[in-house]
Design an enzyme around this catalytic site. Structure first.
Site, PDB file in Angstrom:
ATOM      1  N   TYR A 189     -34.854   5.178   0.309  1.00 54.56           N
ATOM      2  CA  TYR A 189     -35.158   5.363   1.875  1.00 54.56           C
ATOM      3  C   TYR A 189     -35.462   6.811   2.219  1.00 54.56           C
ATOM      4  O   TYR A 189     -36.487   7.407   2.733  1.00 54.56           O
ATOM      5  CB  TYR A 189     -34.388   4.701   2.795  1.00 54.56           C
ATOM      6  N   GLU A 204     -31.000  -0.612   8.031  1.00 55.63           N
ATOM      7  CA  GLU A 204     -29.482  -0.662   7.902  1.00 55.63           C
ATOM      8  C   GLU A 204     -29.465  -0.948   6.304  1.00 55.63           C
ATOM      9  O   GLU A 204     -30.070  -1.656   5.904  1.00 55.63           O
ATOM     10  CB  GLU A 204     -28.833  -1.590   8.471  1.00 55.63           C
TER      11      GLU A 204
END
Length: 158
Positions: free
Chosen positions: A126, A114
């Site tokens: 990411y 998350e």
């Protein structure tokens, strides 16, 4: 001294988180995150076989850390942080690569995480590592209240 040696990056090592590291990691956690984990969260990680933690060190100083959870064939990147003075020096890259190595060794099918919706830099980081946006988790973060973007990197495709 020659100028080539002066410009060389100091050696960074990645090792497993130990009980002796908790105070330093906790201080960095409080510095980096508006809603830091409590001490107990890090202590529980050391006691559980499903949890793991890594620290990045340079010259004996902890400059970053990452925590992960592995359950069955699913892994979760729970936390990754780098001291402000060490950002943009590949510390997070090295931590992430080591976690990918670990979850692959465990034959995990996916790695989930998350990230705050507003954290464009982290989302870009990411994405660079092959994570895809999966869905939005409403009001996940508490201080301040904010949605999380759940991201996944599939390690094996069905």
């Amino acid at each position: 001294m020659n100028s080539e040696t002066d410009r060389a990056e100091p050696a960074i090592t990645i090792r497993y988180l130990g009980p002796q590291d908790i105070d330093t990691v906790l201080a960095m956690e409080r510095l980096v995150f508006p809603d830091p984990w409590p001490r107990e969260a890090f202590e529980e990680q050391l006691e559980s076989p499903d949890w793991g933690g890594l620290v990045a060190e340079c010259r004996g100083e902890i400059i970053g850390y990452a925590c992960y959870l592995i359950v069955a064939q699913e892994a979760h990147l729970a936390n990754i942080a780098v001291a402000p003075a060490w950002r943009r020096k590949s510390v997070a890259n090295r931590l992430m690569q080591r976690i990918l190595d670990i979850v692959n060794e465990h034959r995990c099918e996916m790695l989930l995480l998350e990230v705050r919706i507003s954290n464009a830099a982290a989302i870009a980081f990411y994405t660079k590592f092959g994570f895809e946006q999966l869905y939005r988790r409403r009001n996940y973060y508490r201080r301040p209240i904010e949605d999380a973007q759940v991201m996944v990197r599939y390690l094996t495709r069905p």
